[in-house]
Design an enzyme around this catalytic site. Structure first.
Site, short mmCIF file in Angstrom:
data_model
loop_
_atom_site.label_atom_id
_atom_site.label_comp_id
_atom_site.label_asym_id
_atom_site.label_seq_id
_atom_site.Cartn_x
_atom_site.Cartn_y
_atom_site.Cartn_z
N HIS B 32 2.08 3.42 -5.02
CA HIS B 32 2.39 2.11 -3.99
C HIS B 32 1.64 0.88 -4.70
O HIS B 32 2.21 -0.21 -4.81
CB HIS B 32 1.67 2.23 -2.86
CG HIS B 32 2.49 2.95 -1.52
ND1 HIS B 32 2.51 4.28 -1.60
CD2 HIS B 32 2.68 2.40 -0.68
CE1 HIS B 32 3.28 4.53 -0.70
NE2 HIS B 32 3.64 3.50 0.11
N LYS B 97 -0.21 10.97 7.73
CA LYS B 97 -1.10 11.71 8.78
C LYS B 97 -1.87 10.39 9.42
O LYS B 97 -2.37 9.62 8.53
CB LYS B 97 -1.98 12.57 8.43
CG LYS B 97 -3.02 12.47 7.37
CD LYS B 97 -3.99 13.47 7.10
CE LYS B 97 -4.79 13.56 5.78
NZ LYS B 97 -6.27 13.81 6.14
#
Lengths: 279, 172
Positions: B32, B97
């Site tokens: 990222h 999650k």
């Protein structure tokens, strides 16, 4: 006097790393099964059964229970009557590397914490050594995943702090872990000592079988009461709401200074992994 | 649902569970960081984000008898600060999650994207749902590189839907 070769340490650490990552601890597995058989919602049961099935697949197919094969924390009780014929720390790290390479576990260790310039590797682990008056070495390996480690908390309270203040902090740590840290949790708490020692106790508390409460009656009662309060948070299995949010709370205490009350909370995900062996 | 249903993701409602067969691109913290640096510098990305699904995962390697090792989701919130530019470039869905920030939730709504969670801490169970794995870019990042995973019957739970509805309270 007994002589222990570094290869023996290396092999034992390697075997324990593999065991911990492939086989969910029996106490944790039975607590999960008991929760699934209890009065929970259909959604919670589905999540708990998926976790149990995951442990079965991991064991049968030799797949890691979790892709985060953790930062291996090694607790060593070294007998003063044991002579180690070599470098103990090196042997421990060689054992970790051996297990992680052989079993295709993920290299998750970044040796350059600030620059992050190194390719993630397999070691070093974290080593805690205690000296004991015998001729054995007891090794416990706990590969700690960082989804839950990231949610740990520590606070230096005043010695006059009320139990409500302590509980408020503990509950805030668990609430902050929330759905992110793979509930249902096992919550380890260290009270007393110094800042670092409280944190160590909190982690060591996770090694206690989850069904076993403290031998100190007042602490045992507090563990049960904290578990009830945590389970009222309603975070639930996999964070999807309901119950249980935690399977157990284990509190360890130690003497501390008249001026302070350190309290550390170490949260473990449902994949609480550790394995113990003796040389 | 299948990959060809990706445009129907916007019709899903928070809480809906289903099995998905299609393609994921893994990306976690360091991937990222690199993608957002490339975007900031106006450079071309090594893969297009349009109509793609990013899976927050750093898998265990596969072996002679399987394409991948344990491969469950990692904590999504660590990617929050680096997510909005990816959504603005057409990223359709994320799988991970836990909770997301209000900014990510707003960007999901704005771009009609969706955020899923899957069975966290169940990396062995999820490995059985992956039929192939190949590296896409950033090989020097090891487990943090971008891998293309082909998944079959992968369990997904709609966590933030395209209208901003969520199964969790937002963080922050």
């Amino acid at each position: 006097m007994k002589t222990i070769k570094p290869e023996q340490i290396e092999d034992k650490v390697a075997a324990l790393c593999a065991q911990a990552n492939f086989r969910l601890r029996p106490d944790v597995l039975s607590a999960l099964k008991a929760a699934a058989a209890g009065p929970v919602s259909a959604g919670s049961r589905e999540a708990l059964l998926a976790i149990v099935r995951n442990a079965e697949i991991a064991r049968r197919k030799k797949l890691a229970i979790c892709q985060d094969t953790g930062l291996p924390v090694v607790f060593a009780e070294v007998g003063l009557k044991a002579v180690i014929d070599g470098d103990f720390k090196k042997a421990v790290n060689k054992g970790i590397k051996k297990a992680y390479v052989q079993n295709m576990f993920r290299p998750s260790i970044q040796t350059d914490p600030l620059g992050r310039a190194d390719r993630p590797g397999f070691y070093p682990g974290i080593l805690h050594v205690e000296l004991v008056p015998n001729d054995r070495i007891r090794l416990t390996v706990m590969p700690k995943g960082f989804g839950s480690e990231n949610k740990a908390g520590l606070k230096m309270f005043n010695p006059t702090a009320s139990s409500e203040e302590l509980e408020k902090f503990i509950l805030s740590v668990v609430k902050n872990a929330g759905p992110d840290a793979c509930p249902p949790f096992i919550v380890g708490i260290g009270v007393g000592g110094t800042q670092d020692y409280a944190a160590l106790m909190a982690k060591k508390a996770l090694l206690r079988p989850v069904q076993r409460r403290s031998r100190k009656p007042a602490i045992s009662l507090w563990e049960k009461s904290l578990l009830k309060k945590i389970n009222k948070l309603g975070i639930g299995p996999l964070g999807l709401g309901g119950s249980p949010t935690a399977l157990a709370v284990s509190v360890e205490t130690a003497a501390t200074h008249i001026a302070g009350l350190p309290l550390a909370v170490n949260v473990s995900c449902h994949a609480l992994r550790s394995a113990e062996g003796i040389i | 649902m299948k990959m060809s249903d990706i445009r129907k993701f916007r019709n899903l409602k928070a809480g809906q569970r289903f099995l998905f067969t299609g393609v994921f691109y893994t990306a976690r913290d360091q991937a990222h960081k690199r993608l957002s640096e490339l975007i900031r510098e106006g450079k071309k990305l090594p893969f297009s984000l349009e109509e793609k699904i990013i899976y927050y995962c750093g898998p265990n390697p596969g072996g002679p008898d399987r394409p991948i090792g344990a491969c469950g989701p990692t904590t999504s919130s660590r990617m929050d600060a680096l997510t909005v530019p990816l959504l603005n470039l057409g990223l359709t869905a994320m799988v991970g999650k836990g909770r997301r920030s209000p900014a990510v939730r707003a960007a999901i709504k704005k771009n009609k994207a969706v955020y899923f969670v899957t069975y966290a801490g169940c990396g062995a169970l999820l490995a059985e749902r992956v039929s192939s794995c190949r590296i896409v870019c950033f090989p020097d990042l090891g487990p943090e590189a971008v891998y293309e995973l082909t998944v079959e019957d992968f369990p997904l739970i709609t966590s933030i839907d395209s209208r901003g509805g969520s199964i969790y309270e937002p963080t922050g």
